[in-house]
Design a protein around this motif. Structure first.
Motif, PDB file in Angstrom:
ATOM      1  N   ARG A  10       0.820  -1.219   0.000  1.00  0.00           N
ATOM      2  CA  ARG A  10       0.000   0.000   0.000  1.00  0.00           C
ATOM      3  C   ARG A  10       0.850   1.263   0.000  1.00  0.00           C
ATOM      4  N   GLN A  11       2.073   1.142   0.526  1.00  0.00           N
ATOM      5  CA  GLN A  11       2.941   2.326   0.539  1.00  0.00           C
ATOM      6  C   GLN A  11       3.332   2.740  -0.867  1.00  0.00           C
ATOM      7  N   ARG A  12       3.102   1.850  -1.815  1.00  0.00           N
ATOM      8  CA  ARG A  12       3.417   2.186  -3.213  1.00  0.00           C
ATOM      9  C   ARG A  12       2.166   2.609  -3.970  1.00  0.00           C
ATOM     10  N   MET A  13       1.045   2.706  -3.242  1.00  0.00           N
ATOM     11  CA  MET A  13      -0.227   3.058  -3.878  1.00  0.00           C
ATOM     12  C   MET A  13      -0.804   4.308  -3.226  1.00  0.00           C
ATOM     13  N   GLY A  14      -1.355   5.187  -4.038  1.00  0.00           N
ATOM     14  CA  GLY A  14      -2.092   6.316  -3.493  1.00  0.00           C
ATOM     15  C   GLY A  14      -3.559   6.085  -3.782  1.00  0.00           C
ATOM     16  N   ALA A  38       4.538   9.317  -2.227  1.00  0.00           N
ATOM     17  CA  ALA A  38       5.212   9.108  -3.522  1.00  0.00           C
ATOM     18  C   ALA A  38       4.887   7.736  -4.116  1.00  0.00           C
ATOM     19  N   PRO A  39       3.604   7.476  -4.350  1.00  0.00           N
ATOM     20  CA  PRO A  39       3.214   6.153  -4.846  1.00  0.00           C
ATOM     21  C   PRO A  39       3.555   5.975  -6.326  1.00  0.00           C
ATOM     22  N   ASP A  40       3.568   4.722  -6.753  1.00  0.00           N
ATOM     23  CA  ASP A  40       3.786   4.417  -8.176  1.00  0.00           C
ATOM     24  C   ASP A  40       2.473   4.391  -8.938  1.00  0.00           C
ATOM     25  N   VAL A  41       1.380   4.208  -8.205  1.00  0.00           N
ATOM     26  CA  VAL A  41       0.065   4.141  -8.855  1.00  0.00           C
ATOM     27  C   VAL A  41      -0.951   4.898  -7.994  1.00  0.00           C
ATOM     28  N   ILE A  42      -1.870   5.566  -8.671  1.00  0.00           N
ATOM     29  CA  ILE A  42      -2.947   6.259  -7.958  1.00  0.00           C
ATOM     30  C   ILE A  42      -4.274   5.643  -8.377  1.00  0.00           C
ATOM     31  N   VAL A  43      -5.006   5.191  -7.385  1.00  0.00           N
ATOM     32  CA  VAL A  43      -6.304   4.556  -7.616  1.00  0.00           C
ATOM     33  C   VAL A  43      -7.352   5.503  -7.048  1.00  0.00           C
ATOM     34  N   ALA A  44      -8.246   5.989  -7.900  1.00  0.00           N
ATOM     35  CA  ALA A  44      -9.188   7.020  -7.460  1.00  0.00           C
ATOM     36  C   ALA A  44     -10.621   6.602  -7.802  1.00  0.00           C
ATOM     37  N   ASP A  45     -11.468   6.583  -6.781  1.00  0.00           N
ATOM     38  CA  ASP A  45     -12.871   6.186  -6.968  1.00  0.00           C
ATOM     39  C   ASP A  45     -13.731   7.442  -7.049  1.00  0.00           C
ATOM     40  N   GLU A  46     -14.227   7.747  -8.228  1.00  0.00           N
ATOM     41  CA  GLU A  46     -15.052   8.949  -8.459  1.00  0.00           C
ATOM     42  C   GLU A  46     -14.404  10.208  -7.851  1.00  0.00           C
ATOM     43  N   PRO A  47     -13.184  10.527  -8.257  1.00  0.00           N
ATOM     44  CA  PRO A  47     -12.491  11.653  -7.618  1.00  0.00           C
ATOM     45  C   PRO A  47     -13.132  13.003  -7.913  1.00  0.00           C
ATOM     46  N   THR A  48     -14.019  13.050  -8.914  1.00  0.00           N
ATOM     47  CA  THR A  48     -14.647  14.338  -9.236  1.00  0.00           C
ATOM     48  C   THR A  48     -16.159  14.252  -9.063  1.00  0.00           C
ATOM     49  N   GLY A  49     -16.600  13.206  -8.355  1.00  0.00           N
ATOM     50  CA  GLY A  49     -18.029  12.895  -8.252  1.00  0.00           C
ATOM     51  C   GLY A  49     -18.958  14.060  -7.967  1.00  0.00           C
ATOM     52  N   ASN A  50     -18.651  14.848  -6.945  1.00  0.00           N
ATOM     53  CA  ASN A  50     -19.594  15.899  -6.554  1.00  0.00           C
ATOM     54  C   ASN A  50     -19.099  17.294  -6.925  1.00  0.00           C
ATOM     55  N   LEU A  51     -18.193  17.371  -7.861  1.00  0.00           N
ATOM     56  CA  LEU A  51     -17.586  18.676  -8.149  1.00  0.00           C
ATOM     57  C   LEU A  51     -18.189  19.314  -9.389  1.00  0.00           C
ATOM     58  N   ASP A  52     -18.183  20.649  -9.404  1.00  0.00           N
ATOM     59  CA  ASP A  52     -18.604  21.313 -10.646  1.00  0.00           C
ATOM     60  C   ASP A  52     -17.485  21.126 -11.682  1.00  0.00           C
ATOM     61  N   TRP A  53     -17.792  21.478 -12.924  1.00  0.00           N
ATOM     62  CA  TRP A  53     -16.875  21.125 -13.997  1.00  0.00           C
ATOM     63  C   TRP A  53     -15.505  21.785 -13.827  1.00  0.00           C
ATOM     64  N   ALA A  54     -15.486  23.049 -13.422  1.00  0.00           N
ATOM     65  CA  ALA A  54     -14.202  23.754 -13.286  1.00  0.00           C
ATOM     66  C   ALA A  54     -13.316  23.028 -12.275  1.00  0.00           C
TER      67      ALA A  54
END
Ligand SMILES: Nc1ncnc2c1ncn2[C@@H]1O[C@H](COP(=O)(O)OP(=O)(O)OP(=O)(O)O)[C@@H](O)[C@H]1O
Length: 238
Positions: free
Chosen positions: A90-94, A167-183
């Motif tokens: 996990r230390q290699r994952m964000g 400083a991960p080698d991979v970033i795993v993001a679940d709906e990182p912009t889900g509730n955000l406006d477009w900008a």
């Protein structure tokens, strides 16, 4: 094919699935997953609500293990890992979770620093690194704020900062912009694209086809689709 529980020494993949599947009890959610996430690659994961995107991402960051087939993380079979192994992997994952949670009594600065402290990797440079990171995500003026005082966009950028402080080698993001406006969604996307240019593998689950279209203008993103338990590569007609 690597023997069960073994390490693939020459494997270049950050995350790899071989005919993997997942069931919650008797309920088979995913099957036949075969995928390689290579260093520096950019993947989107899309599909209808309930298709198993979060479940799949959880397998990617080793919160769940496949019920069938295999998952390898940095060449190591998840089946052979104990808790310490998983912590090291996990230390290699964000990871950016769908509803990013913070410790509300700690400042933004302390929240972002937490993964470094917990993993015993905070050192004399960490404060400066954190200052640089806060500036990069545009939150230098919010460093002492408490999480409940942050806007949705600020929370997502803070979640990104917290994910990459190690400083991960991979970033795993679940709906990182889900509730955000477009900008704001675009701002978060730009940060992820920039990280990809620095060589990080990026894997994002999203419903937002506009986000995928916007990213495809800048990066060679592969779009995966989960539906009815199976993963396919989406067409170019997004
Ligand atoms: N802990 C659990 N126990 C049992 N079933 C679960 C569990 N977590 C998720 N599920 C079920 O597994 C299926 C896939 O859920 P998952 O959250 O992975 O889908 P998703 O594609 O991420 O959905 P959404 O886009 O709505 O977030 C759903 O039917 C869900 O109800």
């Amino acid at each position: 094919m690597v023997p069960p529980g073994a390490t693939r020494r020459n494997g270049a993949a950050v995350i790899e699935f071989e005919e993997a599947g997942f069931s919650y009890g008797q309920d088979r959610i995913l099957s036949g997953l075969t995928l390689q996430v290579t260093p520096g690659s950019f993947h989107f994961l899309t599909g209808p609500s309930g298709a198993g995107k979060t479940t799949f991402l959880k397998m990617c960051y080793l919160a769940l293990r496949p019920s069938e087939g295999r998952m390898l993380s940095f060449g190591r079979d998840a089946a052979g890992m104990d808790r310490d192994d998983i912590a090291r992997q996990r230390q290699r994952m964000g990871v950016m979770h769908q509803n990013c949670q913070f410790l509300d009594h700690l400042s933004l600065r302390d929240n972002i620093m937490l993964p470094l402290r917990v993993s015993g990797r905070a050192d004399g440079n960490s404060d400066q690194d954190l200052d640089d990171l806060l500036k990069w995500v545009g939150l230098e003026h919010r460093a002492t704020a408490l999480p409940p005082e942050l806007s949705g966009g600020e929370r997502q950028r803070a979640a990104l900062a917290r994910a990459i402080i190690v400083a991960p080698d991979v970033i795993v993001a679940d709906e990182p912009t889900g509730n955000l406006d477009w900008a704001m969604a675009e701002k978060v996307l730009r940060l992820l694209v920039e990280l990809n240019r620095l060589g990080k593998a990026i894997l994002i689950a999203t419903h937002d086809l506009n986000l995928i279209r916007a990213a495809k203008a800048d990066v060679n993103a592969r779009v995966l689709r989960l539906a009815k338990g199976r993963m396919t590569v989406a067409g170019t007609d997004l």
